[in-house]
Scaffold this active site. Structure first.
Site, PDB file in Angstrom:
ATOM      1  N   ARG A  31       0.639  -1.463  -0.212  1.00  0.00           N
ATOM      2  CA  ARG A  31      -0.074  -0.074   0.334  1.00  0.00           C
ATOM      3  C   ARG A  31       1.011   1.304  -0.541  1.00  0.00           C
ATOM      4  O   ARG A  31       0.929   2.576  -0.609  1.00  0.00           O
ATOM      5  CB  ARG A  31      -0.914  -0.157   1.129  1.00  0.00           C
ATOM      6  CG  ARG A  31      -0.031  -0.078   2.726  1.00  0.00           C
ATOM      7  CD  ARG A  31      -1.474  -0.744   3.720  1.00  0.00           C
ATOM      8  NE  ARG A  31      -0.341  -0.457   5.096  1.00  0.00           N
ATOM      9  CZ  ARG A  31      -1.378  -0.519   6.364  1.00  0.00           C
ATOM     10  NH1 ARG A  31      -1.888  -1.165   5.672  1.00  0.00           N
ATOM     11  NH2 ARG A  31       0.185  -1.625   6.984  1.00  0.00           N
TER      12      ARG A  31
ATOM     13  N   GLY B 145       8.911  -2.495   4.464  1.00  0.00           N
ATOM     14  CA  GLY B 145       7.880  -2.398   5.407  1.00  0.00           C
ATOM     15  C   GLY B 145       7.552  -1.694   6.649  1.00  0.00           C
ATOM     16  O   GLY B 145       8.341  -0.354   6.634  1.00  0.00           O
TER      17      GLY B 145
ATOM     18  N   ILE C  82      11.497  -1.962  22.267  1.00  0.00           N
ATOM     19  CA  ILE C  82      11.247  -0.603  21.258  1.00  0.00           C
ATOM     20  C   ILE C  82      11.733   0.971  22.144  1.00  0.00           C
ATOM     21  O   ILE C  82      12.017   1.755  21.716  1.00  0.00           O
ATOM     22  CB  ILE C  82      10.166  -0.816  20.483  1.00  0.00           C
ATOM     23  CG1 ILE C  82      10.053  -1.854  19.893  1.00  0.00           C
ATOM     24  CG2 ILE C  82       9.794   0.786  19.922  1.00  0.00           C
ATOM     25  CD1 ILE C  82       9.114  -1.658  18.825  1.00  0.00           C
TER      26      ILE C  82
ATOM     27  N   HIS D 260      42.111 -13.129  18.143  1.00  0.00           N
ATOM     28  CA  HIS D 260      42.752 -12.042  19.270  1.00  0.00           C
ATOM     29  C   HIS D 260      42.993 -10.849  19.059  1.00  0.00           C
ATOM     30  O   HIS D 260      44.573 -10.827  17.696  1.00  0.00           O
ATOM     31  CB  HIS D 260      43.190 -13.079  20.085  1.00  0.00           C
ATOM     32  CG  HIS D 260      43.863 -12.234  21.445  1.00  0.00           C
ATOM     33  ND1 HIS D 260      43.308 -12.545  22.691  1.00  0.00           N
ATOM     34  CD2 HIS D 260      45.286 -11.820  21.668  1.00  0.00           C
ATOM     35  CE1 HIS D 260      43.882 -11.335  23.753  1.00  0.00           C
ATOM     36  NE2 HIS D 260      45.276 -11.211  23.135  1.00  0.00           N
TER      37      HIS D 260
END
Ligand code: FAD
Length: 596
Positions: free
Chosen positions: A153, A159, A309, A569
């Site tokens: 949309r 997203g 969040i 290391h």
């Protein structure tokens, strides 16, 4: 005849022993159908469980602070009206037959509609939603030779994750981390002037990051010949989806419609922010999307919800200059990882907060001219309402299953809007799959992507299964908190016998050199098989290092496998090898261990 009905916990995305953070009813209350009974909280989301039937509450079988799983009884009610069933909690069999691998859906499957019109586009695979789940499914299906249509949309692909989630939050967190790091250098004799923050430029940087990634997706869709159709999709029947075309930066409809006929569909329509009903509309009250817009830096900010969040966004605003309060109904922040990790984060971040209100509830929010006034109730509630310049509501996310016309396709959707799937990601309608946030917890991008590949491969005729042993979780705070698999707390709860090994970063050359030795690395082993079944890291870059532990769990490694793998290391990753040596009894970077 008894009218008593047990109202049970519906599908909660496969989670068990989820925290009950609110109970809305007591014995004697009258509840209407769909009234909220309780609120549950997992590591990334809060969800309210509504009543499936109306009636009078006779018994409440859970309490705040308790744990609950799918199928557990929440309350017993005496049903209202003559329509009440004599038998408790009727389970309705799905109308459409599930595939052999599918587990029986406990939610009712509606009878599918039949679309008699023509189609504008035909394809092998229709993917609804272009988040990390959707675009990954579309691209994988196209790579397997299928004709794919991807419906989204919004103007950009990606997203929530790319546009208003994972990526923009990390773009801001990266800048915050650099500001914080530079401050620490003063202790090493390197002093910089206080940062001058141009918030418009910072926002511009975040937008540039988003643009680079979403633009890249558009190019990759084109390169794969995935047809992207812009608009709001809704199923007409099990083989047709209608798209109402949209334009502009939002979801403005143009009035035009297109019908897509598909052989297989993959639903990847994701989730949306949960809004708390008592919170007024005001530009000074934002959700995570609003907070990411970074309009201004407030003096005093409240974060409602002490989950990942909220704490990530709180970190950004605090580094930019805001003083923070956080309110959380649970008795601790950042649910999910063991408390010993969270304690390290808390100690390191104490300076950001004026007030950490755990075990406390927000009960009223009032927008006044001089600020947002918030009233609290509970263990750490201040007596008076508190004034804030900005309030971030980070109270979880809800799935979009009820917003896509799933009923027309005969797809069963739970009360909360989740779509149940089997291990092949099939819904109760065998040629329609679902993936990502819409199928359940944890609502994380990496879970969506793996489910996407499974669904796409099944559309191409392969036999693919989602059989991950573990799904990692990371709080990208400073320090980061990363964990995967069994935790000490979950082992205790689930009666799993474990052995643990911890390597403190106070003994890590690299962590000390970096001036950040507050963290530790922990490995959890099955006490019988000695295989690693969990692990957690708190410290800088913890999330980047967690993959090794995930792989070790998937491969069934034991302490020797990990400890004998040579780690470079000095690296922070070395701490994983050293934690394994601690388990093995061969670590020479710590004082002598007691003999087992
Ligand atoms: P989504 O990303 O929600 O995408 C669904 C898409 O479907 C959307 O683009 C939507 O517009 C579209 N859509 C929905 N309905 C329709 C329709 N009817 N017609 C057409 N299109 C439709 N996860 C992590 O793993 N790591 C993180 O660091 C992380 N940080 C986050 C930070 C924030 C602030 C937030 C809010 C979330 C974060 N997440 C993170 C969660 C992550 O964003 C989601 O888990 C992920 O985006 C889910 O992917 P998805 O494909 O299922 O759905």
């Amino acid at each position: 005849m008894s009218n008593l009905i047990e109202l049970k916990v519906p599908d909660i995305g496969g989670h068990s022993n989820v925290d009950v953070i609110e109970v809305f009813v007591k014995v004697g209350d009258t509840v209407a159908k769909d009234d909220s009974l309780i609120t549950l909280e997992t590591d990334k989301a809060t969800m309210e469980v509504p009543a499936e039937h109306a009636g009078v509450v006779k018994e409440v079988r859970t309490a705040v602070g308790g744990k609950i799983s799918e199928g557990d009884v929440i309350v017993v009610i005496e049903a209202a009206g003559a329509a009440a069933a004599a038998n408790p909690a009727p389970a309705v069999a799905p109308a459409a037959a599930p595939v052999a691998e599918a587990k029986a859906a406990p939610v009712a499957a509606p009878a599918a509609a039949t679309h008699s019109g023509t189609a504008d586009i035909e394809c092998d695979v229709l993917v609804l939603g272009a988040g990390p789940g959707g675009y990954s499914a579309a691209f994988r299906a196209a790579d397997l030779g299928l004709k794919v249509v991807l419906v989204e949309r919004y103007a950009t692909l990606g997203g929530v994750c790319l546009n208003v989630g994972c990526i923009p939050s990390k773009a801001l967190l990266h800048n915050a981390a650099v500001i914080d790091e530079v401050k620490h250098l003063a202790a090493n004799g390197i002093k910089f002037a206080a940062p001058e923050i141009d918030i418009d430029m910072l926002r511009g940087y975040k937008e540039k990051v988003i643009g680079k990634l979403t633009g890249g997706l558009a190019g990759m869709a084109k390169a794969r010949k995935v047809q992207v159709v812009r608009g709001v999709g809704s199923f007409l029947d099990p083989y047709h989806l209608q798209v109402e075309t949209t334009e502009g930066t939002g979801q403005d409809k143009t009035g035009a419609k297109q019908t897509i006929k598909f052989k297989n569909a993959i639903i990847a329509a994701g989730s949306r922010v949960v809004n708390l009903p008592f919170i007024p509309q005001d530009p000074r009250i934002v959700d995570s999307t609003g907070a990411l817009e970074l309009k201004a830096v407030p003096n005093k900010m409240l974060v409602i919800g002490g989950g990942i969040i909220g704490l990530e966004m709180g970190t950004v605003y605090s580094t930019l200059g805001a003083r923070l309060d956080v309110v959380e109904m649970m008795d601790g922040l950042m649910q999910g990882p063991d408390r010993d990790l969270v304690k390290v984060w808390e100690k390191y971040n104490a300076h950001r907060f004026d007030n950490i209100m755990t075990g406390t509830k927000t009960v009223a929010v009032e927008a006044k001219e001089d600020g947002i006034y918030v009233t609290f109730e509970g263990a750490k509630a201040p007596a008076e309402p508190q004034r804030y310049d900005l309030v971030l509501v980070a109270a979880g996310r809800a799935p979009n299953g009820k917003l896509i016309g799933a009923e027309n396709a005969g797809i069963a959707v739970t009360d909360r809007g989740f779509i149940e799937v089997d291990k092949q990601q099939r819904t109760n309608v065998p040629h329609i799959y679902a993936i990502g946030d819409i199928v359940g917890q944890p609502m994380l991008a990496h879970k969506a992507v793996h489910e996407a590949h499974v669904a796409a491969e099944n559309c191409a005729g392969q036999k693919a299964y989602f059989d991950a042993r573990v799904i990692p979780g990371v709080a990208y705070t400073d320090p980061e908190v990363a964990w995967v698999g069994v935790t000490e707390e979950s082992a205790k709860r689930d009666g799993i016998k474990i052995e643990k090994a911890v390597f403190p970063w106070a003994a890590s050359g690299r962590a000390i050199a970096n001036g950040r030795d507050e963290g530790f690395t922990k490995l959890i082993f099955d006490a019988e098989t000695h295989q690693v079944i969990g692990g957690a890291i708190v410290g800088t870059h913890a999330g980047d290092m967690l993959g090794e532990i995930c792989l070790a769990i998937e491969m069934g490694c034991d302490a020797t496998d990990i400890g004998k793998t040579i780690h470079a290391h000095p690296t922070l990753g070395e701490s994983i090898g050293m934690a394994a040596e601690v388990a093995h009894g061969s670590c020479t970077d710590l004082p002598p261990q007691r003999k087992k």
